[in-house]
Scaffold this active site. Structure first.
Site, PDB file in Angstrom:
ATOM      1  N   HIS A   1      -6.166   7.970  -3.669  1.00  0.00           N
ATOM      2  CA  HIS A   1      -4.884   7.928  -4.376  1.00  0.00           C
ATOM      3  C   HIS A   1      -3.813   8.428  -3.406  1.00  0.00           C
ATOM      4  O   HIS A   1      -3.830   9.587  -3.025  1.00  0.00           O
ATOM      5  CB  HIS A   1      -4.930   8.811  -5.622  1.00  0.00           C
ATOM      6  CG  HIS A   1      -5.952   8.364  -6.621  1.00  0.00           C
ATOM      7  ND1 HIS A   1      -5.655   7.469  -7.621  1.00  0.00           N
ATOM      8  CD2 HIS A   1      -7.261   8.649  -6.756  1.00  0.00           C
ATOM      9  CE1 HIS A   1      -6.744   7.238  -8.348  1.00  0.00           C
ATOM     10  NE2 HIS A   1      -7.741   7.942  -7.840  1.00  0.00           N
TER      11      HIS A   1
ATOM     12  N   ASN B   1      -2.868   3.160  -9.493  1.00  0.00           N
ATOM     13  CA  ASN B   1      -2.305   3.900 -10.638  1.00  0.00           C
ATOM     14  C   ASN B   1      -1.127   4.763 -10.197  1.00  0.00           C
ATOM     15  O   ASN B   1      -1.102   5.971 -10.361  1.00  0.00           O
ATOM     16  CB  ASN B   1      -3.378   4.762 -11.317  1.00  0.00           C
ATOM     17  CG  ASN B   1      -3.974   5.813 -10.402  1.00  0.00           C
ATOM     18  OD1 ASN B   1      -4.042   5.624  -9.198  1.00  0.00           O
ATOM     19  ND2 ASN B   1      -4.400   6.925 -10.980  1.00  0.00           N
TER      20      ASN B   1
ATOM     21  N   ASP C   1      -8.381   2.070 -12.275  1.00  0.00           N
ATOM     22  CA  ASP C   1      -8.845   3.442 -12.035  1.00  0.00           C
ATOM     23  C   ASP C   1      -7.845   4.473 -12.541  1.00  0.00           C
ATOM     24  O   ASP C   1      -6.647   4.354 -12.326  1.00  0.00           O
ATOM     25  CB  ASP C   1      -9.084   3.682 -10.549  1.00  0.00           C
ATOM     26  CG  ASP C   1      -9.587   5.105 -10.320  1.00  0.00           C
ATOM     27  OD1 ASP C   1     -10.465   5.541 -11.072  1.00  0.00           O
ATOM     28  OD2 ASP C   1      -9.078   5.771  -9.401  1.00  0.00           O
TER      29      ASP C   1
ATOM     30  N   ASP D   1     -12.388   9.657  -3.735  1.00  0.00           N
ATOM     31  CA  ASP D   1     -11.462   9.796  -4.869  1.00  0.00           C
ATOM     32  C   ASP D   1     -10.365  10.814  -4.528  1.00  0.00           C
ATOM     33  O   ASP D   1      -9.940  11.592  -5.379  1.00  0.00           O
ATOM     34  CB  ASP D   1     -12.223  10.209  -6.142  1.00  0.00           C
ATOM     35  CG  ASP D   1     -11.371  10.089  -7.401  1.00  0.00           C
ATOM     36  OD1 ASP D   1     -10.268   9.502  -7.326  1.00  0.00           O
ATOM     37  OD2 ASP D   1     -11.807  10.594  -8.457  1.00  0.00           O
TER      38      ASP D   1
ATOM     39  N   HIS E   1      -2.623  16.642  -5.620  1.00  0.00           N
ATOM     40  CA  HIS E   1      -1.692  17.146  -6.626  1.00  0.00           C
ATOM     41  C   HIS E   1      -0.905  18.302  -6.029  1.00  0.00           C
ATOM     42  O   HIS E   1      -1.443  19.102  -5.263  1.00  0.00           O
ATOM     43  CB  HIS E   1      -2.435  17.645  -7.867  1.00  0.00           C
ATOM     44  CG  HIS E   1      -3.079  16.550  -8.659  1.00  0.00           C
ATOM     45  ND1 HIS E   1      -2.354  15.598  -9.338  1.00  0.00           N
ATOM     46  CD2 HIS E   1      -4.378  16.247  -8.865  1.00  0.00           C
ATOM     47  CE1 HIS E   1      -3.180  14.761  -9.937  1.00  0.00           C
ATOM     48  NE2 HIS E   1      -4.421  15.123  -9.661  1.00  0.00           N
TER      49      HIS E   1
END
Lengths: 431, 323
Positions: A65, A97, A155, A308, A312
């Site tokens: 991501h 996403n 995902d 994955d 954050h």
């Protein structure tokens, strides 16, 4: 074009050619020209001394991501591509996403352009299965593939509608791309924050039972069998889940599947003390599940290791457990963890590691790379197997530092990451 | 401050991990504090000059008022902050709220929060003493302590008693704290309720599970009857409150089948006619109001101990000022 590159004297492990021997690798014009002992360099060649090191086809992470567009406070495509290079990865597949969701060719083009501009690891876009990842109508799959997407996936949002999943698996076959799914039955896991276990009971946290993942894995396998489509199951974490995949593969179902470093190494006990850096989805499971995932990685039931990578911002993880988002960064720790704690523990050997981190990811997502055969793109990773280092989250090139592995001492690290014949990252000469 | 560290450490986040000696020390310290609330002038100077913030992110009347009485009767200065009236609703994070209060030089925070782990989260980040007044489904230590004090008042001991917690164990912080505290003191603990409301693996905490309330009543010396949140029915855990009352409700008819008298506790607020019938709640074996009275004494004891007070000096401290 750039100068030729000669990588001298390394142990070249390339399972795509059943190769494991001391060799030189000659690269010209961004392509592999020859892998052989004692090559003589062209006059103008740049040389890299790899004696004592491992030389492999460039590592590929099919599940990251990068947060751009819309989440640039967590990561950008540039910082993510550089973090990937620092972790030894020459290619990554960016999940769609983002905000907005990558569900049209313009979004795919944006990710490609930002990835190219980063000048680090290659960034391959993936596109959404459904418009807005809302699970209702198919996104512009054909146009996105035409624009450069390498897979479709919702995902972050499991495809709960089985009818839609069936159509995605059928429709995608025309374009030869995998349909990647995050297997989770939300009606069983709704609002769960961690694995359902004695730990969740003690901490008073809502649990996600293994069955929430297992049911969805079975459904996806059945739909792949029904349609003949290629299902790619993301971050498999359960013992039953890997067994169902093993059985489906034996029946010839077209399925590939991922193991993540954290599910290979940690259990739900890492959540003790409400550690938000141990909060991910699927959650960390039991020791028995971890062993089953390790075994499935070893026997090939799980084809690829994928991180994955889920950056954050620290403010977001600095919250009560229920309020913290799922996921951890993985690009800069994956290789060291796998070398030290998976290969080092004897679960897989080095050639198998290269299979799971390079050859099979390339095959599963139909990417160039994953091989050092002559004529292939010159994507390589040079690894110092004896380099002992300590994970220091403050030194990450990623914008984020949400890792449960901070302070772990690991043996083995990428020293050079080479993309299209160009050294995009060097451990001892960082840019 | 007389002592930098207390018998409990800096905070009281939960009863899990506390020793029998620590739990007993709190209960024993509460004994001399009971009398303060019976005085005509209900005030002693033990926490004079201390500033305590009651930080309530969830609505609560009973617990907040009980803490506030405990604080005021110990002469602390108190401020109540509730989520609805604070910047919390403007999006301020828990840690920012706490740091802002801390910057006003406070001494203690009593926190109630809807997320499990919130009290510990706060305790790790601010130097003030933190008392958990309920965090999600995790722990509610002062409630369990007042339950134990009430049981000990009536039955003279905790060790060897059989205590069954009845109701929604899954979502209950009261149940978890009671299990840890009662087991630390040597009680036998059981739980009873519909399986949809029992957390997985609860037996591994060393408790017995009774699917049927009749069996629980036949076994127990003490029933601690939990409030059934009405939302549980809407969320599908139960078909109806009426059915819950019929199958798991604690009624006199059921209690009369028991071989011995059973002490009845309830942490409140009660849903009369759902988890407990009125004739039980108001009957001779109910100690529900005694629990409320004891709540103030137990909370005084916790505040006194966290402020550095010694358990054996509590009696003298009532007259002598600061701990």
């Amino acid at each position: 074009m750039s100068r030729p590159l000669l990588i001298r004297g390394g142990r070249v492990v390339d399972p795509s050619q059943s190769l494991d021997a001391a060799n030189d690798v000659l690269v010209v014009d961004g392509k592999i020209v020859e892998v052989a002992p004692a090559l003589s360099p062209p006059d103008d060649a740049e040389t890299v001394d790899a004696a004592g090191s491992l030389v492999t086809p460039g590592l590929i992470d099919v599940h990251v991501h990068l947060r751009e567009p819309g989440g640039e406070h967590k990561e950008t495509i540039r910082t993510g591509a550089r973090a990937a290079a620092a972790g030894g990865f020459t290619s990554v597949c960016a999940m769609p996403n983002t905000s907005p969701v990558i569900d049209d060719p313009a979004g795919v083009g944006y990710v490609l352009a930002q990835g190219a501009a980063a000048g680090a690891s290659r960034v391959y876009p993936t596109g959404a299965i459904s418009l807005g990842q809302e699970g209702r109508n198919l996104a512009a799959i054909g146009e996105m593939i035409e624009a450069g997407a390498v897979a479709i996936t919702d995902d972050g949002h499991p495809v709960m509608n089985s009818g839609l999943m069936r159509m995605a698996l059928e429709y995608a076959q025309a374009f030869g791309v995998p349909v990647a799914d995050h297997p989770e039955d939300l009606t069983l896991s709704d609002r769960g924050a961690m694995n359902e276990s004695l730990v969740s009971t003690r901490l008073g946290l809502r649990g996600k039972p293994n069955a929430s993942e297992d049911i969805h894995i079975i459904r996806d396998l059945l739909l792949a069998e029904l349609t003949g489509g290629h299902i790619h199951l993301q971050h498999v974490s359960t013992a039953h889940g890997v067994e169902f995949i093993r059985q489906a593969k034996a029946r010839g179902v077209h399925v590939t599947a991922e193991a993540s470093p954290h599910h290979l190494l940690l259990t739900d006990h890492a959540v003790e003390g409400f550690n938000t850096n141990a909060k991910m989805n699927p959650p960390l499971r039991s020791a028995a599940d971890r062993e089953a995932v390790q075994q499935a990685l070893a026997d090939g039931t799980l084809d690829v290791i994928a991180t994955d990578h889920a950056p954050h911002h620290y403010d977001e993880k600095e919250a009560a457990f229920d309020d913290a988002p799922n996921g951890i960064v993985g690009l800069e720790t994956s290789l060291g963890l796998i070398l030290d704690r998976v290969v080092g523990a004897g679960i897989i050997d080095l050639p198998t590691m290269v299979e799971r981190m390079s050859c099979q990811p390339a095959r599963a997502f139909n990417l160039p790379g994953g091989t050092l055969a002559a004529g292939s793109p010159a994507d390589l990773t040079i690894i110092d197997l004896d380099r002992v280092w300590t994970v220091d989250k403050t030194a990450f090139l990623s914008k984020s530092a949400n890792t449960p592995f901070d302070g772990w001492e690991l043996r083995g690290r990428a020293t050079h990451t080479i993309v299209a014949g160009k050294i995009v990252w060097s451990l001892d000469e960082p840019d | 401050m007389s002592a930098p560290t207390s018998a409990l450490g800096k905070d009281l986040v939960g009863l899990e991990g506390l020793s029998a000696a620590q739990v007993t020390a709190i209960l024993n310290t509460a004994e001399p504090f009971k009398e303060i609330s019976e005085r005509r002038i209900k005030k002693v100077p033990i926490l004079r000059g201390k500033t305590i913030v009651n930080l309530f992110f969830e609505p609560s009347t009973r617990t907040r008022v009980s803490f506030e009485f405990a604080e005021k009767r110990l002469s602390a200065d108190t401020v109540n902050v509730s989520a609805s009236g604070s910047s919390v609703v403007k999006g301020e994070t828990l840690v920012d709220t706490a740091r802002n209060l801390e910057a006003m030089q406070i001494d203690m925070v009593v926190i109630r929060h809807g997320a499990s782990g919130a009290a510990g989260f706060l305790a790790e980040r601010i130097p003030s003493n933190v008392v958990n007044a309920g965090d999600g489904s995790h722990e509610h230590p002062t409630q369990a302590l007042l339950d134990m004090l009430t049981i000990r008042d009536r039955l003279g001991r905790i060790e060897g008693l059989r205590v069954c917690i009845v109701g929604d164990i899954l979502h209950s912080r009261v149940a978890r704290s009671n299990i840890y505290g009662l087991k630390a003191l040597g009680a036998e603990v059981a739980v009873c309720g519909p399986k949809t409301l029992l957390p997985i693996g609860i037996e591994e905490l060393g408790v017995t599970v009774f699917p049927h309330v009749e069996d629980a009543i036949a076994w127990a010396d003490v029933l601690n009857v939990l409030r059934l949140q009405l939302e549980r029915m809407q969320a599908g855990y139960l078909p109806s409150l009426r059915e819950y009352n019929q199958v798991w409700g604690v009624s006199n008819a059921r209690l009369q089948q028991a071989p011995k008298d059973v002490l009845i506790l309830h942490p409140g607020p009660m849903n009369r006619g759902v988890e407990i019938d009125s004739d039980v709640a108001d009957g001779p074996h109910s100690v529900i109001l005694r629990q409320v009275t004891n709540g103030v004494a137990v909370r005084m004891a916790v505040l006194y101990l966290l402020a550095g007070g010694a358990p054996e000096q509590a009696e003298a401290a009532k007259e002598g000022g600061e701990p």
